[in-house]
Motif scaffolding. Structure first.
Motif, PDB file in Angstrom:
ATOM      1  N   PRO A 155     -24.400 -47.994  -0.883  1.00 27.37           N
ATOM      2  CA  PRO A 155     -24.037 -46.664  -0.427  1.00 27.37           C
ATOM      3  C   PRO A 155     -23.837 -45.610  -0.461  1.00 27.37           C
ATOM      4  CG  PRO A 155     -22.792 -47.836  -2.602  1.00 27.37           C
ATOM      5  CD  PRO A 155     -24.231 -48.141  -1.985  1.00 27.37           C
ATOM      6  N   SER A 156     -23.825 -44.243   1.213  1.00 29.41           N
ATOM      7  CA  SER A 156     -24.197 -42.975   1.205  1.00 29.41           C
ATOM      8  C   SER A 156     -23.772 -42.397  -0.103  1.00 29.41           C
ATOM      9  CB  SER A 156     -23.277 -42.375   2.368  1.00 29.41           C
ATOM     10  OG  SER A 156     -23.840 -43.534   3.091  1.00 29.41           O
ATOM     11  N   GLY A 157     -24.959 -41.727  -0.951  1.00 32.63           N
ATOM     12  CA  GLY A 157     -25.261 -40.656  -1.644  1.00 32.63           C
ATOM     13  C   GLY A 157     -25.734 -41.581  -2.809  1.00 32.63           C
ATOM     14  N   VAL A 158     -25.907 -43.128  -2.812  1.00 32.76           N
ATOM     15  CA  VAL A 158     -26.342 -42.983  -4.330  1.00 32.76           C
ATOM     16  C   VAL A 158     -28.011 -43.434  -4.239  1.00 32.76           C
ATOM     17  CG1 VAL A 158     -26.819 -46.006  -5.311  1.00 32.76           C
ATOM     18  CG2 VAL A 158     -24.412 -44.587  -4.646  1.00 32.76           C
ATOM     19  N   ASP A 159     -28.890 -43.014  -5.578  1.00 28.74           N
ATOM     20  CA  ASP A 159     -30.486 -42.828  -5.065  1.00 28.74           C
ATOM     21  C   ASP A 159     -30.630 -44.139  -5.684  1.00 28.74           C
ATOM     22  OD1 ASP A 159     -32.572 -42.590  -5.930  1.00 28.74           O
ATOM     23  OD2 ASP A 159     -32.524 -40.589  -6.618  1.00 28.74           O
ATOM     24  N   GLY A 160     -31.704 -44.766  -4.022  1.00 30.90           N
ATOM     25  CA  GLY A 160     -31.943 -45.806  -4.658  1.00 30.90           C
ATOM     26  C   GLY A 160     -32.953 -46.270  -6.045  1.00 30.90           C
ATOM     27  N   HIS A 161     -33.268 -45.218  -6.067  1.00 31.29           N
ATOM     28  CA  HIS A 161     -34.604 -45.125  -7.060  1.00 31.29           C
ATOM     29  C   HIS A 161     -33.652 -44.943  -8.542  1.00 31.29           C
ATOM     30  CE1 HIS A 161     -38.671 -44.102  -8.938  1.00 31.29           C
ATOM     31  NE2 HIS A 161     -38.115 -43.458  -9.913  1.00 31.29           N
ATOM     32  N   SER A 162     -32.739 -44.266  -8.792  1.00 33.76           N
ATOM     33  CA  SER A 162     -32.384 -44.115 -10.133  1.00 33.76           C
ATOM     34  C   SER A 162     -31.007 -44.761 -10.437  1.00 33.76           C
ATOM     35  CB  SER A 162     -32.188 -42.617 -10.594  1.00 33.76           C
ATOM     36  OG  SER A 162     -31.456 -41.743  -9.327  1.00 33.76           O
ATOM     37  N   GLY A 163     -30.430 -44.999  -8.774  1.00 35.34           N
ATOM     38  CA  GLY A 163     -29.031 -45.339  -9.194  1.00 35.34           C
ATOM     39  C   GLY A 163     -28.416 -44.461  -9.164  1.00 35.34           C
ATOM     40  N   GLU A 164     -28.561 -43.052  -9.636  1.00 32.47           N
ATOM     41  CA  GLU A 164     -27.511 -41.801  -9.755  1.00 32.47           C
ATOM     42  C   GLU A 164     -26.814 -41.262  -8.593  1.00 32.47           C
ATOM     43  OE1 GLU A 164     -30.537 -38.719 -11.015  1.00 32.47           O
ATOM     44  OE2 GLU A 164     -30.961 -39.730 -12.641  1.00 32.47           O
ATOM     45  N   VAL A 165     -25.787 -40.262  -8.722  1.00 29.45           N
ATOM     46  CA  VAL A 165     -25.312 -39.895  -7.233  1.00 29.45           C
ATOM     47  C   VAL A 165     -26.088 -38.410  -6.425  1.00 29.45           C
ATOM     48  CG1 VAL A 165     -22.531 -39.323  -6.026  1.00 29.45           C
ATOM     49  CG2 VAL A 165     -23.123 -41.531  -7.917  1.00 29.45           C
ATOM     50  N   ARG A 166     -25.832 -38.662  -5.459  1.00 31.69           N
ATOM     51  CA  ARG A 166     -26.312 -37.527  -5.118  1.00 31.69           C
ATOM     52  C   ARG A 166     -25.070 -37.056  -3.977  1.00 31.69           C
ATOM     53  NH1 ARG A 166     -31.176 -36.195  -5.139  1.00 31.69           N
ATOM     54  NH2 ARG A 166     -33.203 -37.519  -5.745  1.00 31.69           N
ATOM     55  N   GLY A 167     -23.992 -35.968  -5.150  1.00 31.00           N
ATOM     56  CA  GLY A 167     -23.217 -35.176  -4.450  1.00 31.00           C
ATOM     57  C   GLY A 167     -21.523 -36.642  -5.027  1.00 31.00           C
ATOM     58  N   MET A 168     -21.549 -37.095  -3.529  1.00 32.91           N
ATOM     59  CA  MET A 168     -20.842 -37.838  -3.647  1.00 32.91           C
ATOM     60  C   MET A 168     -20.970 -38.864  -2.791  1.00 32.91           C
ATOM     61  SD  MET A 168     -19.066 -38.657  -0.485  1.00 32.91           S
ATOM     62  CE  MET A 168     -16.817 -39.324  -1.490  1.00 32.91           C
ATOM     63  N   ALA A 169     -20.199 -40.576  -3.564  1.00 35.96           N
ATOM     64  CA  ALA A 169     -20.650 -41.901  -3.008  1.00 35.96           C
ATOM     65  C   ALA A 169     -18.613 -42.374  -3.042  1.00 35.96           C
ATOM     66  CB  ALA A 169     -21.594 -42.520  -3.692  1.00 35.96           C
ATOM     67  N   ALA A 170     -19.120 -43.333  -1.441  1.00 39.11           N
ATOM     68  CA  ALA A 170     -17.645 -43.653  -1.771  1.00 39.11           C
ATOM     69  C   ALA A 170     -18.022 -45.443  -1.833  1.00 39.11           C
ATOM     70  CB  ALA A 170     -17.165 -44.364  -0.124  1.00 39.11           C
TER      71      ALA A 170
END
Length: 493
Positions: A155-170
């Protein structure tokens, strides 16, 4: 590690793509296969309906153009919107954009009018900046409208390395990724945002993994089952190892849970070392577990002088005290296998260097986030923190949670993702401590023992389901072991 369960960081996935191209697989073909896999996943899960394909300015957007073309050819009404201009696309993304025969609208919430489904191909797993502006507004509009979303890669915004959300994610109902999962697919919060995860074969040869040599994998039985210790026909109880669990004076249930779990997972003998004042409590509650009274640090050291006692667990219910620290140091001084949990870790708050200096033999530390922060630097993502902690301490570090991370000092990492939320209840971590110690007593390597115990712990909880309490878990371990033994894969000799 098992290559099938390898987790590739976005950088390693880029290297896999490049290696495939060097091996003669064109980038355009790989993108064609990726987009076609997305379209196939959509057709398999939803009836035909108007679909809005949201494309970004990179290769993720190129996958979106391919998916849009395949769905349009299958008769689906498709609206395609692009963040940026077609003229700014490069390489394979530009090639596939040129094959799209429909309109290309500017990305905006308005493109969702009339849509019954969204394909999120805006940003992929390697996003290095927050999702904001019109991209964020469009994704928020999809959330507000309650539209099902199929995400491309992550999902756009999900960091593929850490699973953290950058800004927002749907949140996606389905996410289609390629070749192998990424850590962000199994680490939280990313895992919770991906929905159903589909890993598509797009033609990248398996041989590229030999060049990449990934150091992270998802924890599954394939990685450790060949080395899981099973009783031999000529085995006796001493051959199966002798666990010592150090008990505390007040919270006696914790050590009892650890001891029972060690026995259930196969240790031949288990002794619970009980403070003399609490000895009657332990002795009355346990039958197959031997209960040995100890009066002080010296008597505990005397108990450990029997070298057949080859695995030691300290921490559950032990109490935070000088005595607990002394017991830990006595256990580590034997250079036998030691598992430290709970109070055994907290007792070294502000004294972590003393603890790490004492670790010379096989050792597993099993902190939750709070205990971890008392011993280690908490900067960075969960996988990086666990890996750094293992390297600093010289022990295998099992950082607990719904996305438990297990790290070895040599840099290997396993992420355990099978734990159900029912495990979020008091005492379940004490059971895990006993399971790891029981496997160590039977000769399993610390990293394998931590991985195997974490997976079986989750499987046992899943077998029980709602209403689980910690006392249920030891009795469920045999069911999990039977399933592992009956699946036809070879056991350790």
């Amino acid at each position: 590690m098992n290559d099938d369960d390898a987790l590739l960081t976005p950088q390693e996935m880029a290297a896999a793509d490049q290696a495939a191209v060097l091996a003669g697989h064109s980038g355009a073909t790989l993108m064609e296969n990726a987009g076609a896999a997305v379209a196939r996943a959509v057709r398999d899960r939803w009836a035909p309906r108007p679909v809005a394909v949201l494309c970004g300015p990179g290769n993720n957007g190129g996958d979106g153009f391919v998916a849009a073309r395949h769905l349009a050819l299958a008769g689906w009404p498709v609206t395609l919107a692009l963040l940026g201009s077609v003229e700014s696309l490069k390489g394979d993304a530009a090639h596939h954009a040129a094959l799209w025969q429909g309109d290309v609208l500017p990305l905006a919430p308005s493109v969702l009018e009339g849509a019954g489904l969204v394909i999120d191909a805006v940003f992929g797993a390697g996003l290095a900046r927050p999702v904001e502006g019109v991209a964020a507004a469009t994704l928020r509009a999809a959330i507000d409208r309650g539209l099902p979303i199929c995400a491309v890669d992550t999902p756009s915004g999900v960091d593929g390395h850490s699973g953290e959300v950058r800004g927002m994610a749907a949140p996606a109902a389905c996410t289609v990724t390629f070749f192998r999962k990424k850590p962000g697919h199994v680490l939280l919060p990313g895992r919770a945002l991906c929905g159903e995860l589909v890993v598509a074969d797009i033609g990248i040869p398996e041989s590229v993994l030999g060049t990449i040599k990934p150091r992270a994998h998802e924890n599954t039985p394939a990685s450790w089952l060949p080395r899981l210790p099973w009783p031999r026909i000529d085995a006796h109880k001493y051959a199966r190892g002798h666990v010592v669990v150090m008990g505390g004076e007040v919270m006696t249930g914790a050590a009892r849970l650890s001891a029972l779990a060690a026995a259930r997972i196969g240790a031949g003998l288990v002794t619970l070392a009980a403070p003399r004042a609490a000895w009657p409590v332990y002795a009355a509650a346990l039958t197959s577990i031997m209960v040995q009274p100890v009066t002080d640090e010296r008597s505990f050291a005397d108990l450990l002088s029997d070298t057949r006692k080859n695995a030691i667990a300290i921490g559950p219910g032990a109490g935070i005290s000088d005595a607990t620290r002394a017991h830990v140091q006595a256990a580590l001084a034997t250079r036998r296998a030691v598992v430290l949990d709970a109070d055994a870790l907290t007792a070294f708050t502000d004294k972590s260097a003393t603890l790490f200096h004492a670790i010379h033999g096989p050792c597993v530390l099993t902190p939750h986030e709070g205990e971890f922060g008392r011993l280690f630097d908490r900067a960075g993502d969960k996988m990086a923190r666990a890996r750094r902690a293992a390297q600093r301490s010289g022990a295998v570090v099992l950082l607990k949670g719904a996305d438990t991370v297990i790290a070895a000092p040599d840099g290997r990492v396993a992420i355990n993702a099978n734990a159900p939320p029912d495990l979020a209840t008091g005492g379940t971590g004490d059971v895990l401590t006993g399971m790891i110690t029981g496997l160590l007593a039977q000769g399993m390597d610390p990293f394998d023992a931590a991985c195997a115990a974490a997976w079986m712990h989750g499987a046992a909880a899943a077998a029980h389901g709602p209403g689980l309490i910690a006392e249920d878990l030891p009795g469920l371990i045999p069911r999990v072991l039977r399933g592992l033994k009956n699946d036809g894969r070879p056991a350790a000799s």
